[in-house]
Design a protein around this motif. Structure first.
Motif, PDB file in Angstrom:
ATOM      1  N   ASP A 113      39.703  55.049 -67.531  1.00 52.61           N
ATOM      2  CA  ASP A 113      40.443  56.130 -68.175  1.00 52.61           C
ATOM      3  C   ASP A 113      40.110  57.414 -67.426  1.00 52.61           C
ATOM      4  O   ASP A 113      39.179  58.139 -67.781  1.00 52.61           O
ATOM      5  CB  ASP A 113      40.077  56.245 -69.651  1.00 52.61           C
ATOM      6  N   ILE A 114      40.847  57.667 -66.370  1.00 56.26           N
ATOM      7  CA  ILE A 114      40.573  58.790 -65.468  1.00 56.26           C
ATOM      8  C   ILE A 114      41.752  59.752 -65.515  1.00 56.26           C
ATOM      9  O   ILE A 114      42.906  59.334 -65.426  1.00 56.26           O
ATOM     10  CB  ILE A 114      40.393  58.297 -64.019  1.00 56.26           C
ATOM     11  N   THR A 115      41.453  61.030 -65.645  1.00 56.76           N
ATOM     12  CA  THR A 115      42.500  62.049 -65.583  1.00 56.76           C
ATOM     13  C   THR A 115      42.150  63.039 -64.482  1.00 56.76           C
ATOM     14  O   THR A 115      41.070  63.638 -64.495  1.00 56.76           O
ATOM     15  CB  THR A 115      42.649  62.789 -66.925  1.00 56.76           C
ATOM     16  N   PHE A 116      43.066  63.190 -63.552  1.00 56.90           N
ATOM     17  CA  PHE A 116      42.928  64.194 -62.497  1.00 56.90           C
ATOM     18  C   PHE A 116      43.633  65.447 -62.989  1.00 56.90           C
ATOM     19  O   PHE A 116      44.846  65.442 -63.217  1.00 56.90           O
ATOM     20  CB  PHE A 116      43.549  63.695 -61.185  1.00 56.90           C
ATOM     21  N   ASP A 117      42.870  66.519 -63.189  1.00 56.38           N
ATOM     22  CA  ASP A 117      43.414  67.756 -63.724  1.00 56.38           C
ATOM     23  C   ASP A 117      44.188  68.504 -62.650  1.00 56.38           C
ATOM     24  O   ASP A 117      43.703  68.690 -61.540  1.00 56.38           O
ATOM     25  CB  ASP A 117      42.294  68.639 -64.277  1.00 56.38           C
ATOM     26  N   GLY A 118      45.382  68.941 -63.018  1.00 58.09           N
ATOM     27  CA  GLY A 118      46.208  69.674 -62.076  1.00 58.09           C
ATOM     28  C   GLY A 118      45.789  71.120 -61.937  1.00 58.09           C
ATOM     29  O   GLY A 118      45.829  71.691 -60.856  1.00 58.09           O
ATOM     30  N   SER A 120      42.656  72.686 -62.784  1.00 54.41           N
ATOM     31  CA  SER A 120      41.301  72.947 -62.284  1.00 54.41           C
ATOM     32  C   SER A 120      40.962  72.152 -61.036  1.00 54.41           C
ATOM     33  O   SER A 120      40.021  72.484 -60.327  1.00 54.41           O
ATOM     34  CB  SER A 120      40.281  72.617 -63.375  1.00 54.41           C
ATOM     35  N   GLY A 121      41.697  71.064 -60.786  1.00 53.84           N
ATOM     36  CA  GLY A 121      41.411  70.219 -59.639  1.00 53.84           C
ATOM     37  C   GLY A 121      40.274  69.253 -59.878  1.00 53.84           C
ATOM     38  O   GLY A 121      39.908  68.491 -58.993  1.00 53.84           O
ATOM     39  N   GLY A 122      39.713  69.249 -61.077  1.00 51.83           N
ATOM     40  CA  GLY A 122      38.602  68.350 -61.386  1.00 51.83           C
ATOM     41  C   GLY A 122      39.092  67.003 -61.885  1.00 51.83           C
ATOM     42  O   GLY A 122      40.275  66.662 -61.814  1.00 51.83           O
ATOM     43  N   VAL A 123      38.154  66.256 -62.399  1.00 48.41           N
ATOM     44  CA  VAL A 123      38.471  64.935 -62.930  1.00 48.41           C
ATOM     45  C   VAL A 123      37.697  64.761 -64.231  1.00 48.41           C
ATOM     46  O   VAL A 123      36.605  65.293 -64.393  1.00 48.41           O
ATOM     47  CB  VAL A 123      38.129  63.832 -61.898  1.00 48.41           C
ATOM     48  N   SER A 124      38.298  64.044 -65.167  1.00 51.79           N
ATOM     49  CA  SER A 124      37.619  63.775 -66.429  1.00 51.79           C
ATOM     50  C   SER A 124      37.838  62.317 -66.808  1.00 51.79           C
ATOM     51  O   SER A 124      38.707  61.648 -66.281  1.00 51.79           O
ATOM     52  CB  SER A 124      38.146  64.699 -67.531  1.00 51.79           C
ATOM     53  N   GLY A 125      37.023  61.845 -67.732  1.00 47.75           N
ATOM     54  CA  GLY A 125      37.138  60.456 -68.167  1.00 47.75           C
ATOM     55  C   GLY A 125      36.073  59.596 -67.521  1.00 47.75           C
ATOM     56  O   GLY A 125      34.912  59.991 -67.454  1.00 47.75           O
ATOM     57  N   THR A 126      36.486  58.423 -67.051  1.00 47.92           N
ATOM     58  CA  THR A 126      35.555  57.455 -66.461  1.00 47.92           C
ATOM     59  C   THR A 126      35.096  57.956 -65.099  1.00 47.92           C
ATOM     60  O   THR A 126      35.830  57.873 -64.119  1.00 47.92           O
ATOM     61  CB  THR A 126      36.233  56.079 -66.302  1.00 47.92           C
ATOM     62  N   ILE A 127      33.888  58.485 -65.059  1.00 46.79           N
ATOM     63  CA  ILE A 127      33.313  58.958 -63.802  1.00 46.79           C
ATOM     64  C   ILE A 127      32.123  58.062 -63.492  1.00 46.79           C
ATOM     65  O   ILE A 127      31.352  57.713 -64.368  1.00 46.79           O
ATOM     66  CB  ILE A 127      32.879  60.426 -63.907  1.00 46.79           C
ATOM     67  N   GLY A 128      31.989  57.673 -62.257  1.00 50.94           N
ATOM     68  CA  GLY A 128      30.906  56.782 -61.855  1.00 50.94           C
ATOM     69  C   GLY A 128      31.458  55.519 -61.237  1.00 50.94           C
ATOM     70  O   GLY A 128      32.498  55.522 -60.595  1.00 50.94           O
ATOM     71  N   ASP A 129      30.764  54.415 -61.464  1.00 55.53           N
ATOM     72  CA  ASP A 129      31.123  53.146 -60.840  1.00 55.53           C
ATOM     73  C   ASP A 129      32.200  52.410 -61.628  1.00 55.53           C
ATOM     74  O   ASP A 129      32.129  52.320 -62.848  1.00 55.53           O
ATOM     75  CB  ASP A 129      29.903  52.243 -60.720  1.00 55.53           C
ATOM     76  N   LEU A 130      33.181  51.894 -60.919  1.00 49.75           N
ATOM     77  CA  LEU A 130      34.213  51.028 -61.471  1.00 49.75           C
ATOM     78  C   LEU A 130      34.157  49.726 -60.693  1.00 49.75           C
ATOM     79  O   LEU A 130      33.819  49.715 -59.513  1.00 49.75           O
ATOM     80  CB  LEU A 130      35.606  51.644 -61.304  1.00 49.75           C
ATOM     81  N   SER A 131      34.526  48.626 -61.354  1.00 50.14           N
ATOM     82  CA  SER A 131      34.491  47.360 -60.634  1.00 50.14           C
ATOM     83  C   SER A 131      35.657  46.458 -61.026  1.00 50.14           C
ATOM     84  O   SER A 131      36.124  46.482 -62.158  1.00 50.14           O
ATOM     85  CB  SER A 131      33.163  46.634 -60.864  1.00 50.14           C
ATOM     86  N   LEU A 132      36.102  45.697 -60.027  1.00 46.54           N
ATOM     87  CA  LEU A 132      37.119  44.671 -60.206  1.00 46.54           C
ATOM     88  C   LEU A 132      36.468  43.355 -59.812  1.00 46.54           C
ATOM     89  O   LEU A 132      35.586  43.343 -58.950  1.00 46.54           O
ATOM     90  CB  LEU A 132      38.313  44.911 -59.281  1.00 46.54           C
ATOM     91  N   SER A 133      36.884  42.257 -60.432  1.00 43.47           N
ATOM     92  CA  SER A 133      36.288  40.979 -60.054  1.00 43.47           C
ATOM     93  C   SER A 133      37.347  39.896 -59.889  1.00 43.47           C
ATOM     94  O   SER A 133      38.427  39.966 -60.476  1.00 43.47           O
ATOM     95  CB  SER A 133      35.243  40.537 -61.079  1.00 43.47           C
ATOM     96  N   TYR A 134      36.974  38.926 -59.068  1.00 47.58           N
ATOM     97  CA  TYR A 134      37.805  37.749 -58.810  1.00 47.58           C
ATOM     98  C   TYR A 134      36.866  36.599 -58.509  1.00 47.58           C
ATOM     99  O   TYR A 134      36.053  36.693 -57.587  1.00 47.58           O
ATOM    100  CB  TYR A 134      38.739  38.015 -57.630  1.00 47.58           C
ATOM    101  N   SER A 135      36.925  35.582 -59.306  1.00 47.76           N
ATOM    102  CA  SER A 135      36.032  34.443 -59.169  1.00 47.76           C
ATOM    103  C   SER A 135      34.590  34.933 -59.298  1.00 47.76           C
ATOM    104  O   SER A 135      34.249  35.564 -60.282  1.00 47.76           O
ATOM    105  CB  SER A 135      36.301  33.733 -57.845  1.00 47.76           C
ATOM    106  N   ASP A 136      33.762  34.728 -58.306  1.00 43.42           N
ATOM    107  CA  ASP A 136      32.367  35.158 -58.383  1.00 43.42           C
ATOM    108  C   ASP A 136      32.095  36.420 -57.573  1.00 43.42           C
ATOM    109  O   ASP A 136      30.959  36.793 -57.359  1.00 43.42           O
ATOM    110  CB  ASP A 136      31.451  34.028 -57.902  1.00 43.42           C
ATOM    111  N   LYS A 137      33.141  37.112 -57.146  1.00 49.38           N
ATOM    112  CA  LYS A 137      32.987  38.299 -56.312  1.00 49.38           C
ATOM    113  C   LYS A 137      33.369  39.559 -57.088  1.00 49.38           C
ATOM    114  O   LYS A 137      34.206  39.521 -57.977  1.00 49.38           O
ATOM    115  CB  LYS A 137      33.834  38.181 -55.060  1.00 49.38           C
ATOM    116  N   THR A 138      32.751  40.694 -56.727  1.00 50.63           N
ATOM    117  CA  THR A 138      33.003  41.969 -57.391  1.00 50.63           C
ATOM    118  C   THR A 138      33.280  43.037 -56.337  1.00 50.63           C
ATOM    119  O   THR A 138      32.580  43.125 -55.331  1.00 50.63           O
ATOM    120  CB  THR A 138      31.783  42.387 -58.232  1.00 50.63           C
TER     121      THR A 138
END
Length: 155
Positions: A113-118, A120-138
């Protein structure tokens, strides 16, 4: 003196077994390679959509209808889901710009849940690490407070 006119049954069986082992190993290697490539492609496509949302927010691109004042663009996805959306956040409403799907079998390990502010130019919401997975890989990526998106690669 005996002259050999061909191969014995044992020799033929040994060769067939060796060929079978080589083919089996090749198929297993190809399957792992294919899984890695599918996940890598999905991760890079997701980063492209994040950067598109960021660019639209910074440039002030408004949807063609019902947006009085553009506040920014958001990208959202649920945990264990393979679909995500990019939406314009306006002062009066939220307008979905596009919906996307990851490749078959690839899912989000973390909710997004990420919002790029028009403005201020900042970002809000999910900040930090995000991950996607497929089978046993991330596949990992990181978004920091100023909106910089860093690819972590496949773990």
């Amino acid at each position: 003196m005996r002259i050999s006119l061909g191969f014995t049954l044992i020799e033929l069986l040994v060769v067939i077994v060796l060929i079978g082992l080589l083919v089996t190993g090749s198929i297993a290697g190809y399957t792992k390679f294919n899984q890695r490539q599918v996940l890598l492609t999905s991760g890079k496509e997701f980063i492209t959509i994040l950067r598109t949302a960021q660019a639209r927010a910074h440039s002030g691109v408004k949807p063609p209808s019902n947006c009085t004042t553009l506040l920014g663009y958001s990208v959202r996805a649920s945990r264990n889901s393979s679909s995500y959306t990019m939406a314009a956040q306006c002062s009066n409403t939220s307008i979905t710009a596009n919906s996307y799907k990851l490749a078959a079998g690839v899912i989000f390990d973390t909710p997004v849940d990420i919002t790029f502010d028009g403005l201020s130019g900042g970002v809000s919401g999910t900040i930090g690490d995000l991950s996607l997975s497929y089978s046993d890989k991330t596949y990992l990526l990181t978004i920091n407070e100023v909106g910089s998106i860093t690819e972590g690669g496949i773990q």
